[in-house]
Motif scaffolding. Structure first.
Motif, mmCIF file in Angstrom:
data_model
loop_
_atom_site.group_PDB
_atom_site.id
_atom_site.type_symbol
_atom_site.label_atom_id
_atom_site.label_comp_id
_atom_site.label_asym_id
_atom_site.label_seq_id
_atom_site.Cartn_x
_atom_site.Cartn_y
_atom_site.Cartn_z
ATOM 1 N N ALA A 1 0.836 -1.200 0.000
ATOM 2 C CA ALA A 1 0.000 0.000 0.000
ATOM 3 C C ALA A 1 0.872 1.252 0.000
ATOM 4 O O ALA A 1 0.511 2.267 0.580
ATOM 5 N N SER A 2 2.020 1.174 -0.623
ATOM 6 C CA SER A 2 2.904 2.334 -0.736
ATOM 7 C C SER A 2 3.630 2.243 -2.066
ATOM 8 O O SER A 2 4.191 1.195 -2.398
ATOM 9 N N SER A 3 3.624 3.345 -2.808
ATOM 10 C CA SER A 3 4.288 3.279 -4.122
ATOM 11 C C SER A 3 5.805 3.176 -3.966
ATOM 12 O O SER A 3 6.499 2.784 -4.891
ATOM 13 N N HIS A 4 6.342 3.527 -2.778
ATOM 14 C CA HIS A 4 7.791 3.420 -2.559
ATOM 15 C C HIS A 4 8.207 2.006 -2.156
ATOM 16 O O HIS A 4 9.314 1.580 -2.433
ATOM 17 N N ILE B 1 -1.636 -9.254 -6.240
ATOM 18 C CA ILE B 1 -1.464 -8.430 -5.044
ATOM 19 C C ILE B 1 -1.627 -6.936 -5.321
ATOM 20 O O ILE B 1 -2.347 -6.237 -4.616
ATOM 21 N N GLY C 1 -0.509 -3.760 -10.425
ATOM 22 C CA GLY C 1 0.320 -2.725 -11.057
ATOM 23 C C GLY C 1 0.489 -1.475 -10.215
ATOM 24 O O GLY C 1 1.263 -0.590 -10.568
ATOM 25 N N PRO D 1 0.524 0.669 -6.110
ATOM 26 C CA PRO D 1 -0.268 1.903 -6.170
ATOM 27 C C PRO D 1 0.265 2.857 -7.248
ATOM 28 O O PRO D 1 1.469 2.865 -7.493
ATOM 29 N N GLY D 2 -0.615 3.624 -7.848
ATOM 30 C CA GLY D 2 -0.213 4.380 -9.038
ATOM 31 C C GLY D 2 0.195 3.368 -10.079
ATOM 32 O O GLY D 2 -0.498 2.390 -10.320
ATOM 33 N N ASP D 3 1.382 3.560 -10.660
ATOM 34 C CA ASP D 3 1.896 2.542 -11.582
ATOM 35 C C ASP D 3 3.222 1.989 -11.055
ATOM 36 O O ASP D 3 4.087 1.584 -11.817
ATOM 37 N N THR E 1 3.849 -1.611 -12.205
ATOM 38 C CA THR E 1 3.447 -1.987 -13.561
ATOM 39 C C THR E 1 4.705 -2.344 -14.353
ATOM 40 O O THR E 1 5.267 -1.517 -15.058
ATOM 41 N N TYR F 1 -0.320 -6.940 -20.319
ATOM 42 C CA TYR F 1 -1.632 -7.495 -19.965
ATOM 43 C C TYR F 1 -2.693 -6.380 -19.951
ATOM 44 O O TYR F 1 -3.789 -6.534 -20.512
ATOM 45 N N GLN F 2 -2.340 -5.255 -19.291
ATOM 46 C CA GLN F 2 -3.278 -4.122 -19.238
ATOM 47 C C GLN F 2 -3.685 -3.683 -20.639
ATOM 48 O O GLN F 2 -4.863 -3.494 -20.945
ATOM 49 N N ARG G 1 -4.610 3.389 2.971
ATOM 50 C CA ARG G 1 -3.547 2.384 3.063
ATOM 51 C C ARG G 1 -4.148 1.018 3.415
ATOM 52 O O ARG G 1 -3.788 -0.002 2.848
ATOM 53 N N LEU H 1 -6.240 -0.462 0.458
ATOM 54 C CA LEU H 1 -5.416 -1.151 -0.562
ATOM 55 C C LEU H 1 -4.802 -2.434 0.004
ATOM 56 O O LEU H 1 -4.819 -3.474 -0.651
ATOM 57 N N HIS I 1 -7.394 -5.079 0.325
ATOM 58 C CA HIS I 1 -8.233 -5.226 -0.880
ATOM 59 C C HIS I 1 -9.706 -4.986 -0.517
ATOM 60 O O HIS I 1 -10.587 -5.731 -0.943
ATOM 61 N N GLN J 1 -5.599 5.197 -10.355
ATOM 62 C CA GLN J 1 -4.189 5.207 -9.919
ATOM 63 C C GLN J 1 -3.840 6.515 -9.214
ATOM 64 O O GLN J 1 -3.201 6.517 -8.162
ATOM 65 N N LEU K 1 -2.739 7.376 -5.192
ATOM 66 C CA LEU K 1 -1.543 8.096 -4.763
ATOM 67 C C LEU K 1 -1.915 9.289 -3.893
ATOM 68 O O LEU K 1 -1.250 9.581 -2.896
ATOM 69 N N LEU L 1 -3.271 8.099 -0.502
ATOM 70 C CA LEU L 1 -2.212 7.526 0.342
ATOM 71 C C LEU L 1 -1.347 8.630 0.935
ATOM 72 O O LEU L 1 -0.453 8.374 1.739
ATOM 73 N N GLU M 1 0.691 10.486 -0.900
ATOM 74 C CA GLU M 1 1.972 10.549 -1.615
ATOM 75 C C GLU M 1 1.997 11.633 -2.687
ATOM 76 O O GLU M 1 3.053 11.945 -3.230
#
Lengths: 309, 430
Positions: free
Chosen positions: A167-170, A251, A254, A256-258, A261, A268-269, B238, B241, B244, B396, B400, B403, B405
């Motif tokens: 749950a974090s893009s980092h 999971i 792709g 959070p955000g991208d 991906t 696939y997308q 958070r 996500l 789910h 998307q 972000l 969250l 971010e």
């Protein structure tokens, strides 16, 4: 009569009819199931992807809806920031997970090669992640890495660390890398284990007589003898990691955000969510070319460096 | 005698195997006399009862209902089957992008004349709030259900907090109420209603040949959601996500993790089924909040039924479609499908949608007021250029932003950039 038969026999052999003998046909019959499988599930899709890469097609419009696009898809790929983002993420994913898997697999292989108590059980335990179902792995890690209730963060929380993981893009990509390494180390260690048992023993004996230390023996005997195995593992892992899809789809989808991906998920997308089958096929071809180049470079790196008995 | 295999014999064998294989495939793909219907609702949640009732009324027809899961993979399965010539006579489409794709690619029969000829179906000719999908002015699909949105309250928690049940409110009131309901153990709401949809109505993602994400209500929605998450009155994104939760919101509502739930009738089935989803609190209904003068409901006409133009049983297929729209309305209530034609009584609606003991689990008065008594403005999108790409980009960037971010402004500007590109590409290639 007898002499005629004797003289006729070699003539039959030299005048052998071109084509396949009845026995040969029987042979084909035996391999027919596999052959049909290869044709239906590998050859036809492969040719279809190559052809579709030069078309514009959305599946729903049927074969009549296929229109020739020339090189348009490839030009579009070159200008597509989403594609290049996916390439970058795939490089990070492959570039970190594959070397880590190989190094840890080698260390584990060497450790398991020593006379440890319960060695057979340990080998089986470390190999287990390789054969467990992807969904089971994904759900387990999803629970372990839950930012609030997961075991991993409960331990890290003691040190003041609580990453958001999926749950974090980092943290999502590092989390996937951890899972990939965990899943591949056991397999690598098993392959290394069998290679270590084939290492030239007389060289070790000679090195012992010369008074060589552990590091010197590893650098001059073990590592060169393991090089072909290492290259094999690198090639297999690079191909596997660049196709990595199941855990991402399960999971993170792709995100959070991208942030996760990777190229296979982007493909696939594009194909199955946006129904741009021609474009997705072109991405597939470009990816194939990239992985092929990477594989050839890796293969070439071993030339003349391997130690053979 | 030696039994040798000749080439001719081998080829004959291969031919026989091929013929057998073809026979197998044709037996599954051949047009049978049975009417084949594909839908996304599980048979047990209503469709089987519709089929049974249809067969009882028309014994000359046999119907087979096949369920496909209404996700990417399920829709791909349906599209492949339609393209591959599998025997499908009637099928359902739920997402707008699939509707446009199927109707525009010749997979939907033209139903215009049949609808025009039937006075009972005249509402499908309405173009102000369309209940039919029109492709170049021709009717290709008919909505079988209407899905108004509403806000559900956990009555136990609402009464504990001493909050009035709203009968008309604004999005600011919604936030204030959620804040008032927030406790140390529970969140005020799951998430916010769709602010720009309530303000702008149908086709709200489009403005001429560009996207409409420059409208300030899109940024307002991103900002509002983020502020409510930060102040603790909305569920932390958070966790949404990581767990789910988007697909399992009902579990958190039933476990009383939040008080307010902006949702639609299809989720009511979790609230009256105490065996599968045990809980001991009642649920009350409030209308969706309004947004500075905008009062679109946020819901839509949905669950579109289509006839395969390749079906050799077009008359039987139409008979079934008409039955589903009229007499099939009753059984489909159990799955939370409110009929487009409104051809059921209030009592049927109450027992159908709220289960056998409506008073035990629901505040029926508020249901009468919000769902039965109101005539909400339901939006149905007809502009769909680049719809899947825009949907992904919006989701998307919202993730972000919520969250924490990315700030709301840059996030919505990125949605706008990606949406403009998707629209331009789609319209260029069409």
């Amino acid at each position: 009569m007898v002499s005629a038969t004797v003289t006729a026999a070699p003539a039959v052999r030299t005048e052998k009819q071109p084509g396949i003998s009845p026995r040969g046909w029987i042979g084909f019959l035996f391999i027919a199931p596999n052959l049909l499988g290869v044709v239906a599930f590998t050859l036809i899709p492969l040719i279809s992807v190559i052809l579709l890469a030069f078309t514009d097609w959305n599946l729903v419009s049927g074969f009549g809806g296929i229109s020739f696009a020339g090189l348009d898809n490839f030009v579009a790929i070159a200008k597509d920031p989403g594609f290049w983002n996916a390439v970058g993420l795939t490089f990070v994913y492959v570039g970190v997970s594959v070397p880590l898997t190989v190094v840890l697999g080698l260390a584990l292989g060497i450790a398991l090669n020593r006379p440890l108590p319960g060695r057979a059980i340990l080998r089986a335990i470390f190999f287990l992640p390789y054969i467990v179902n992807t969904v089971a792995i994904g759900m387990t890690w999803l629970m372990l890495m839950n930012p609030k209730a997961g075991l991993v963060n409960q331990v890290l929380g003691a040190f003041g660390l609580e990453p958001g993981w999926f749950a974090s893009s980092h943290w999502a990509l590092p989390a996937l890398i951890v899972m990939a390494v965990w899943g591949g180390v056991g397999y690598c260690s098993l392959i290394y284990l069998s290679a270590l048992q084939d290492a030239p023993k007389q060289l070790y004996e000679a090195a012992d007589i010369d008074g060589a230390g552990m590091w010197a023996k590893f650098r001059t005997i073990t590592w060169p003898s393991l090089l072909p195995t290492t290259i094999f593992l690198l090639v297999m892992l690079i191909i596997g990691a660049s196709q990595g899809f199941g855990l991402i789809a399960l999971i993170t989808a792709g995100g959070p955000g991208d942030a996760t991906t990777t190229i296979s998920y982007y493909m696939y997308q594009t194909g199955f969510q946006f129904y741009r089958f021609g474009y997705a096929s072109a991405i597939g071809l470009v990816t194939f070319a990239g992985v092929l180049v990477l594989t050839l470079l890796t293969w070439r790196a071993q030339r003349g460096r391997a130690l053979h008995e | 005698m030696r039994n040798e295999l000749s080439r001719r014999g081998f080829l004959a064998g291969v031919g026989a195997v091929a013929a057998a294989a073809a026979g197998c495939s044709s037996s599954s793909g051949a047009k049978s006399s049975v009417l084949q219907v594909w839908g996304g609702v599980p048979a047990a949640s209503g469709p089987q009862k519709v089929v049974d009732a249809f067969q009882a009324k028309f014994p000359q027809y046999q119907v087979n209902y096949t369920r496909f899961v209404n996700d990417d993979r399920g829709n791909l399965k349906l599209d492949t089957a339609l393209q591959g010539g599998i025997d499908i006579d009637v099928y359902f489409t739920y997402a707008q992008e699939n509707l446009a794709l199927r109707a525009g690619s010749g997979l939907a029969a033209d139903l215009t004349e049949r609808v025009q000829a039937d006075p009972e179906l005249k509402v499908f000719l309405d173009t102000d709030q369309p209940r039919a999908f029109l492709d170049d002015g021709r009717i290709k699909a008919l909505a079988t259900a209407r899905e108004p949105y509403f806000v559900l309250f956990n009555e136990t928690l609402r009464e504990q907090a001493g909050v009035e049940l709203p009968q008309a409110w604004t999005i600011e009131d919604y936030r204030a109420t959620a804040k008032q309901l927030t406790t140390a153990q529970t969140y005020g709401c799951y998430t916010i209603p769709d602010v720009p949809r309530i303000k702008l109505g149908p086709n709200y993602w489009y403005d001429g040949d560009r996207s409409n994400f420059g409208d300030p209500h899109f940024e307002q929605a991103f900002a509002l959601g983020r502020e409510m998450i930060e102040e603790g009155s909305a569920f932390p994104w958070r966790e949404v996500l990581a767990r789910h939760l988007a697909a399992y919101q009902q579990n958190s509502f039933l476990q009383q993790e939040f008080h307010l739930w902006s949702t639609a009738p299809f989720n009511l089935r979790y609230l009256y089924d105490a065996k599968k989803y045990p809980h001991d609190f009642k649920v009350a209904f409030a209308p969706p909040p309004t947004v500075d003068g905008g009062d679109w409901n946020g819901g839509s006409y949905n669950n579109f039924v289509m006839v395969n133009p390749k079906s050799p049983k077009a008359d039987a297929a139409w008979e079934f479609v008409k039955f589903w729209l009229t007499e099939g309305s009753g059984p489909m209530l159990a799955g939370g499908k409110l009929p487009t034609l409104g051809n059921v009584t209030d009592d049927q609606m109450i027992t159908g949608v709220l289960g056998k003991e409506p008073d035990k689990y629901f505040d029926v008065d508020s249901f009468r007021r919000v769902v039965l008594g109101a005539e909400p403005k339901l939006a149905t999108d007809t502009r769909l250029a680049g719809f899947p790409e825009i949907s992904l980009a919006h989701g998307q960037q919202r993730d972000l932003c919520w969250l924490g971010e990315k700030a709301p402004g840059p996030a919505i500007r990125d949605v706008r950039r990606l949406a403009d590109a998707a629209i331009a590409r789609t319209e260029r290639s069409s």
